[in-house]
Design a protein around this motif. Structure first.
Motif: not given
Length: 446
Positions: A87-94, A139-145, A377-378, A386-387
Motif C-alpha cells: 500500500g505504501g509503494l502504491l501510494a507513491d505511484r498512484i 500509513p497512507v492516511a497519516s501520510t496524506l494528512v 512520515p517526516e 508512502g514507501t
C-alpha cells in the motif's frame, strides 16, 4: 528603488506550493480532511478491535483452543504486513487518496463476509483479506494528512488523527459489550457492522483531496495548484504563482537504506516492531485472559471498555507534548510509561489493580502510537514517504503476527506475569530506538 508599499513576497523568491500550505492557519479545509481521514481510521480500529471480542466468544461457542485462537488474531496481521508494504509503494505511484479508498473497500467487504463464516478455516482466510486492506490504509492516511498540515502544528494534527483510533476501539468495545454476548450469533452481527468502511470508501474517493506533493511529483501541476487554492480560500489568502516542482524519482525499497536514510530507517523499524509486539499482544488477548481468570464474558468486556476509554486522554496529552517537547522526547517518554504499565498489569491481582494498570497501559501506549505516527512520515522525502511509512508499518506487523502466537506459550511458561513482563521489555527497547530518530518539530517536510 523599492517602493515602501512593496512586500517581501513581491521582490523575493516565489513560495512553493508546499510553503504556501505550511504557512496557512488551520482552517475548515484542514478540518474536513482530518475528520474525513479520521473516520476511516476509526473504522479501521473498530475492525481490529472487534476480533478480540469475537475471539473470546468463539472460544466458548466453537471450543477453539488457545493456539487456534492465536491464529485467528495473527493471520490478520500477516495480511497487514503485506498490505502495509504494498500500500505504501502504491501510494507513491498512484496516489494517497486512491489507495485510501481502495483499502476501505477491501477490508469492509471482507469483514462483512467474515460474519458468514461456517468454520475456522473460512474465518482465517477472510481475516487475511481484511488484513490486506487494514495494513495499507493506516500509513497512507497519516501520510496524506501530514502532507497538508501546516508545519508548526503538523505533529499535533497527526496525533489527533491517530486519536480516532481510540474512538474506533471504543466503538468495538461497545459492540463487544452489547452485541456479541446478546446471542449465539452476536459475533456474526458484530462483524456485519464492519461492512460500514466499504460504504465510506465512496465518500473518500469523491470528497478527500489528493496530496499536493504527490501531484507535483507526477507533473499534474494544474491539479496541485487547484488543491492549494482550495485550502487557501477559507483563510482569505490571495493565490500566488508558484515555481514548477521538479519531477519526482521513482520510489524503490532499496532507497530506504541509502546513505543518510539507513540509520533512521533502522531506528524507525525497531520502534514499530516493539510497539506492535506489545500493543497487539496485550490488547488482542486482554478479554480472553480475563475470561480465563474466572471473569464472565460480559464482565471482562466491561473491564476492557473502561480500559479502552483511557486511550483518549493519552492521545490528548501526546498531542500537546509533541509540539511542546518534540517528537523524540514525547515518543520515548510514552514508551517508557507503557513499559512500566505493562509490568504492573502483569502483577495486578485485584479488580481495582487490573483496571488501574490497564488504564495506565492504554494511556501511555496510545499516546506513544500517536507520536510514532506523527514522526514516521517526516523521516522520508516526498517521493519515498508512502514507501517508507508503509515499510516501517509492514515490519511492525511482523511483531503483531508473532505476539498473539507467543501468548499461549508464554502463559504456559510463566503465566500473565511473564507475558506482560516481555511486553514491557519490548516497549523499553522501542523507547531506546526512538532516540535515534530525527527531530522534525516545526520544520517543513522534505
Amino acid at each position: 528603488m523599492t517602493s515602501p508599499m512593496t512586500t517581501p513576497t513581491e521582490v523575493g523568491p516565489r513560495p512553493t506550493r508546499s510553503e504556501r500550505l505550511d504557512r496557512l492557519p488551520f482552517n475548515a479545509q484542514h478540518r474536513r480532511l482530518l475528520v474525513g481521514s479520521g473516520i476511516g481510521w476509526a473504522l479501521d480500529a473498530m475492525d481490529v478491535g472487534l476480533i478480540s471480542f469475537v475471539m473470546a466468544a468463539l472460544a466458548k461457542q466453537w471450543l477453539i483452543s488457545p493456539t487456534e485462537l492465536s491464529w485467528v488474531a495473527s493471520i490478520g496481521f500477516v495480511g497487514m504486513a503485506i498490505g502495509a508494504s504494498l500500500g505504501g509503494l502504491l501510494a507513491d505511484r498512484i496516489g494517497r487518496r486512491n489507495v485510501f479508498a481502495l483499502t476501505l473497500l477491501v477490508y469492509g467487504l471482507a469483514t462483512g463476509a467474515a460474519g458468514l463464516s461456517t468454520g475456522l478455516a473460512m474465518l482465517i482466510g477472510l481475516r487475511f483479506v481484511v488484513g490486506l486492506g487494514l495494513g495499507a490504509e493506516l500509513p497512507v492516511a497519516s501520510t496524506l494528512v501530514s502532507e497538508y498540515a501546516p508545519a508548526r502544528i503538523r505533529g499535533r494534527v497527526v496525533v489527533i488523527l491517530e486519536a480516532f483510533w481510540a474512538v474506533g476501539w471504543i466503538l468495538a468495545a461497545l459492540v463487544g459489550y452489547f452485541v456479541v454476548p446478546a446471542s449465539d450469533d452476536g459475533w456474526r452481527w458484530a462483524l456485519f457492522i464492519g461492512i460500514v468502511p466499504a460504504l465510506y470508501a465512496l465518500y473518500v474517493r469523491a470528497r478527500l483531496p489528493e496530496s499536493v506533493r504527490f501531484l507535483e511529483g507526477r507533473g499534474r501541476t494544474a491539479e496541485a495548484e487547484q488543491a492549494v487554492r482550495t485550502f487557501e480560500a477559507p483563510s482569505g489568502v490571495a493565490a500566488v504563482e508558484s515555481p514548477e516542482a521538479p519531477p519526482a524519482p521513482r520510489p524503490r525499497w532499496s532507497d530506504l537504506w541509502s546513505d543518510g536514510l539507513r540509520t533512521r530507517t533502522a531506528a524507525l523499524w525497531a520502534a514499530w516492531f516493539g510497539i506492535n509486539f506489545s500493543y497487539y499482544g496485550a490488547f488482542i488477548w486482554i478479554p480472553s485472559l480475563l475470561v480465563s481468570q474466572g471473569f464472565s464474558l460480559t464482565r471482562s468486556f466491561g473491564f476492557t471498555l473502561i480500559i479502552t476509554l483511557a486511550q483518549l486522554p493519552g492521545y490528548g496529552v501526546a498531542a500537546f507534548l509533541i509540539e511542546a517537547w518534540g517528537r523524540r522526547a514525547t515518543l520515548a517518554t510514552f514508551l517508557v510509561g507503557s513499559a512500566v504499565s505493562a509490568y504492573a498489569f502483569g502483577q495486578a491481582g485485584s479488580e481495582g489493580a487490573i483496571i488501574a494498570a490497564g488504564c495506565a497501559l492504554s494511556f501511555f501506549n496510545l499516546g506513544a502510537w500517536g507520536a510514532l505516527y506523527a514522526v514516521t512520515p517526516e523521516v522520508y522525502p516526498t517521493f519515498l514517504r508512502g514507501t517508507g511509512s508503509g515499510s516501517a508499518a509492514a515490519f511492525g506487523r511482523i511483531a503483531s503476527i508473532l505476539a498473539p502466537l507467543s501468548v499461549p506459550w508464554l502463559l504456559d511458561l510463566g503465566g500473565s506475569g511473564l507475558v506482560f513482563t516481555v511486553f514491557g521489555v519490548a516497549f523499553a527497547l522501542a523507547a531506546v530506538a526512538s532516540l535515534a530518530l530525527p527531530e522534525w518539530r516545526g520544520r517543513s517536510l522534505a
